[in-house]
Design an enzyme around this catalytic site. Structure first.
Site, PDB file in Angstrom:
ATOM      1  N   GLY A  20       0.834  -1.197   0.000  1.00 36.47           N
ATOM      2  CA  GLY A  20       0.000   0.000   0.000  1.00 36.47           C
ATOM      3  C   GLY A  20       0.871   1.251   0.000  1.00 36.47           C
ATOM      4  O   GLY A  20       2.099   1.170   0.092  1.00 36.47           O
ATOM      5  N   ASP A  21       0.214   2.388  -0.161  1.00 35.67           N
ATOM      6  CA  ASP A  21       0.894   3.695  -0.148  1.00 35.67           C
ATOM      7  C   ASP A  21       1.935   3.830  -1.252  1.00 35.67           C
ATOM      8  O   ASP A  21       2.900   4.588  -1.114  1.00 35.67           O
ATOM      9  CB  ASP A  21       1.595   3.954   1.208  1.00 35.67           C
ATOM     10  CG  ASP A  21       0.656   3.739   2.378  1.00 35.67           C
ATOM     11  OD1 ASP A  21      -0.485   4.192   2.266  1.00 35.67           O
ATOM     12  OD2 ASP A  21       1.067   3.116   3.369  1.00 35.67           O
ATOM     13  N   GLU A  22       1.772   3.111  -2.346  1.00 32.39           N
ATOM     14  CA  GLU A  22       2.778   3.160  -3.414  1.00 32.39           C
ATOM     15  C   GLU A  22       2.652   4.418  -4.263  1.00 32.39           C
ATOM     16  O   GLU A  22       3.548   4.717  -5.052  1.00 32.39           O
ATOM     17  CB  GLU A  22       2.644   1.938  -4.342  1.00 32.39           C
ATOM     18  CG  GLU A  22       2.845   0.585  -3.668  1.00 32.39           C
ATOM     19  CD  GLU A  22       1.532  -0.024  -3.207  1.00 32.39           C
ATOM     20  OE1 GLU A  22       0.501   0.696  -3.196  1.00 32.39           O
ATOM     21  OE2 GLU A  22       1.525  -1.208  -2.840  1.00 32.39           O
ATOM     22  N   GLY A  23       1.520   5.104  -4.126  1.00 27.33           N
ATOM     23  CA  GLY A  23       1.313   6.298  -4.962  1.00 27.33           C
ATOM     24  C   GLY A  23       0.344   6.020  -6.102  1.00 27.33           C
ATOM     25  O   GLY A  23       0.463   6.609  -7.177  1.00 27.33           O
ATOM     26  N   LYS A  24      -0.620   5.158  -5.833  1.00 28.62           N
ATOM     27  CA  LYS A  24      -1.615   4.794  -6.870  1.00 28.62           C
ATOM     28  C   LYS A  24      -2.477   5.984  -7.272  1.00 28.62           C
ATOM     29  O   LYS A  24      -2.886   6.110  -8.413  1.00 28.62           O
ATOM     30  CB  LYS A  24      -2.536   3.688  -6.342  1.00 28.62           C
ATOM     31  CG  LYS A  24      -1.827   2.383  -6.049  1.00 28.62           C
ATOM     32  CD  LYS A  24      -2.768   1.354  -5.465  1.00 28.62           C
ATOM     33  CE  LYS A  24      -3.141   1.582  -4.034  1.00 28.62           C
ATOM     34  NZ  LYS A  24      -2.053   1.460  -3.057  1.00 28.62           N
ATOM     35  N   GLY A  25      -2.746   6.844  -6.274  1.00 30.23           N
ATOM     36  CA  GLY A  25      -3.655   7.963  -6.522  1.00 30.23           C
ATOM     37  C   GLY A  25      -3.184   8.854  -7.649  1.00 30.23           C
ATOM     38  O   GLY A  25      -3.972   9.301  -8.467  1.00 30.23           O
ATOM     39  N   GLY A  48      -5.803   5.586   1.778  1.00 26.31           N
ATOM     40  CA  GLY A  48      -5.674   7.030   1.786  1.00 26.31           C
ATOM     41  C   GLY A  48      -4.914   7.414   0.544  1.00 26.31           C
ATOM     42  O   GLY A  48      -3.704   7.246   0.479  1.00 26.31           O
ATOM     43  N   HIS A  49      -5.611   7.846  -0.478  1.00 29.67           N
ATOM     44  CA  HIS A  49      -4.962   8.179  -1.739  1.00 29.67           C
ATOM     45  C   HIS A  49      -4.717   9.682  -1.808  1.00 29.67           C
ATOM     46  O   HIS A  49      -5.648  10.466  -1.798  1.00 29.67           O
ATOM     47  CB  HIS A  49      -5.825   7.730  -2.918  1.00 29.67           C
ATOM     48  CG  HIS A  49      -5.943   6.243  -3.012  1.00 29.67           C
ATOM     49  ND1 HIS A  49      -6.870   5.606  -3.795  1.00 29.67           N
ATOM     50  CD2 HIS A  49      -5.242   5.273  -2.408  1.00 29.67           C
ATOM     51  CE1 HIS A  49      -6.726   4.296  -3.661  1.00 29.67           C
ATOM     52  NE2 HIS A  49      -5.746   4.073  -2.825  1.00 29.67           N
ATOM     53  N   GLN A 228      -4.968  -0.507  -1.270  1.00 27.66           N
ATOM     54  CA  GLN A 228      -3.924  -1.214  -0.522  1.00 27.66           C
ATOM     55  C   GLN A 228      -2.901  -1.809  -1.504  1.00 27.66           C
ATOM     56  O   GLN A 228      -2.753  -1.283  -2.581  1.00 27.66           O
ATOM     57  CB  GLN A 228      -4.512  -2.301   0.390  1.00 27.66           C
ATOM     58  CG  GLN A 228      -5.264  -1.761   1.600  1.00 27.66           C
ATOM     59  CD  GLN A 228      -6.670  -1.307   1.275  1.00 27.66           C
ATOM     60  OE1 GLN A 228      -7.411  -2.004   0.620  1.00 27.66           O
ATOM     61  NE2 GLN A 228      -7.030  -0.133   1.734  1.00 27.66           N
TER      62      GLN A 228
END
Ligand code: IMP
Length: 412
Positions: A20-25, A48-49, A228
């Site tokens: 998660g938190d890879e920067g998908k947003g 949290g994006h 995620q």
């Protein structure tokens, strides 16, 4: 004009390849421009994006990140668990920025409602784990596990019940939660939250399967936004330190009622290094000065909880597994610029008895911040990307070089 969608096909998915938190947003936000429909399939407000537009930062937990683009249809799929006050708050924040998402929002009638009592249960379960095992999972405390427990136990309440009188059902719930865990459910509050949500969202609840198949037939381009990361998957992740949903492409398809053969491309998102929040295995974690440097340079604090993220080096073993599980067609390597100052960049090419086997790649010691062209990257940065491609067998189609929407190299 050559468009991204003409390269990626009608249906494309974005899937986290780490924890998660890879920067998908951000990549979602960039390519959403070219899609007609943006869909989220699984998870809840544990996600949290973060995206930055015109210097302003937005953090979405439930609404897909592509929602800021006006005119896009938005689907919230059946695989999701929805805390309605959080959803209403997000809608409000987006409206305050001048964008109204409600008229184009479609919520699956099969999605589950996540109540405040699920969050209370999350807290009790974490405390129990800490008491028995000495530590909890380190959940986001957003009630995710308990909401999926109710779903699997077939005692959940779905979005199709919005607008119905849920008083008796909630009274029964309150009684059993009080007896089992000593949780005090505020029935009046839950009912009033449901009422408020049904006034705003009543019209948005729909048969999302029919809708998405109509979109497919109508030739609409659909972007599926995973939540995620692959290694938090309930089946294939680092169990039990995982979330409670399927975070891989299979879970995303299931959570939207999309058949596998509708999918054209799957983009795996991975940082140029690696982070994790919460407990669980992280074999390339580095603590001390180096870990702190990555955390500060990468701004590695949770978008949902504000917790400092654990930091470490890229693990190719984990990326290869993500590529296999998700059938990745492209990588988006994010936050390349965070490594700009590193003298050498250790990359775990393998694992030996739980310990990483590192290959040290030379750093580039130059700024890549905001670069948009691969050819202009320092040679060592190009080699770093080439090494990931060679080791995973998946081409790198997108490279993030900063938090802004425009700070991205696109080479699909
Ligand atoms: P839960 O999903 O809140 O139950 O948390 C289970 C584990 O997944 C914890 O380690 C969380 O930190 C992690 N987790 C859940 N959602 C996210 C996310 O969106 N990004 C990063 N970690 C997450």
């Amino acid at each position: 004009m050559i468009t991204i969608t003409s390269k990626l096909g009608q249906v494309s998915a974005i899937i986290g390849a780490q924890w998660g938190d890879e920067g998908k947003g951000k990549v979602t936000d960039i390519i959403a421009e070219e899609y007609d429909v943006i869909a989220r399939a699984c998870g809840g407000a544990n996600a949290g994006h973060t995206i930055v537009v015109d210097g302003k930062q937005y953090i979405f937990h439930l609404i897909p990140s592509g929602a800021l683009h006006e005119g896009k249809d938005i689907i919230i799929g059946s695989g999701m668990v929805l805390h309605l006050p959080t959803l209403l708050e997000e809608i409000k924040v987006i409206r305050d920025s001048g964008v109204d998402v409600v008229p184009r929002l479609h919520i699956s009638h099969e999605a589950h409602i996540l109540f405040d009592y699920h969050m209370a249960m999350d807290e009790v379960f974490e405390q129990q784990r800490a008491k028995i095992k000495g530590k909890g999972i380190g959940t986001t405390m957003r009630g995710i596990g308990p909401a999926y427990i109710d779903k699997a136990a077939r005692t959940g309440i779905r979005m199709e019940s919005l607008g119905k009188n849920l008083e008796e059902e909630l009274k029964d719930k309150a009684q059993s939660l009080s007896e089992l865990y000593g949780i005090n459910v505020d029935i009046e509050k839950e009912l009033s939250q449901i009422k408020e949500a049904s006034e705003v969202l009543g019209e948005t609840v729909t048969d999302a399967i029919e809708l998405i198949h109509d979109y497919l037939k109508g030739g609409k381009n659909i972007l599926v936004e995973g939540a995620q990361g692959t290694h938090l998957d309930i089946d294939h992740g680092t169990y039990p330190y995982v979330t409670s949903s399927s975070t891989t492409i299979s879970g995303a398809l299931q959570g939207l009622g999309l058949p596998p053969n509708a999918l054209n491309t799957t983009i795996g998102i991975a940082k140029a290094y690696c982070t994790r929040v919460g407990e669980g295995e992280f074999f390339t974690e580095v603590e001390g000065e180096v870990g702190d440097r990555l955390r500060e340079r990468g701004g590695e604090y949770g978008a949902t909880t504000g917790r400092p993220r654990r930091c470490g080096w890229l693990a190719l073993r984990d990326l290869r597994k993500s590529a296999q599980l998700n059938g990745l067609t492209h990588w988006n390597i994010t936050k390349l610029d965070v490594l700009d100052e590193e003298e050498v960049i250790p990359v775990a090419v393998d694992e030996d008895g739980g310990k990483p086997v590192y290959k040290e790649l030379p750093g580039w010691k130059a700024s890549t911040k905001g670069f948009t062209s691969f050819d202009e990257l320092p040679e060592n940065a190009q080699s770093f990307i080439g090494f990931i491609e060679e080791q995973t067998g998946v081409p790198v189609g997108f490279i993030g070089t900063g938090p802004g929407r425009e700070e991205m190299i696109i080479r699909v």
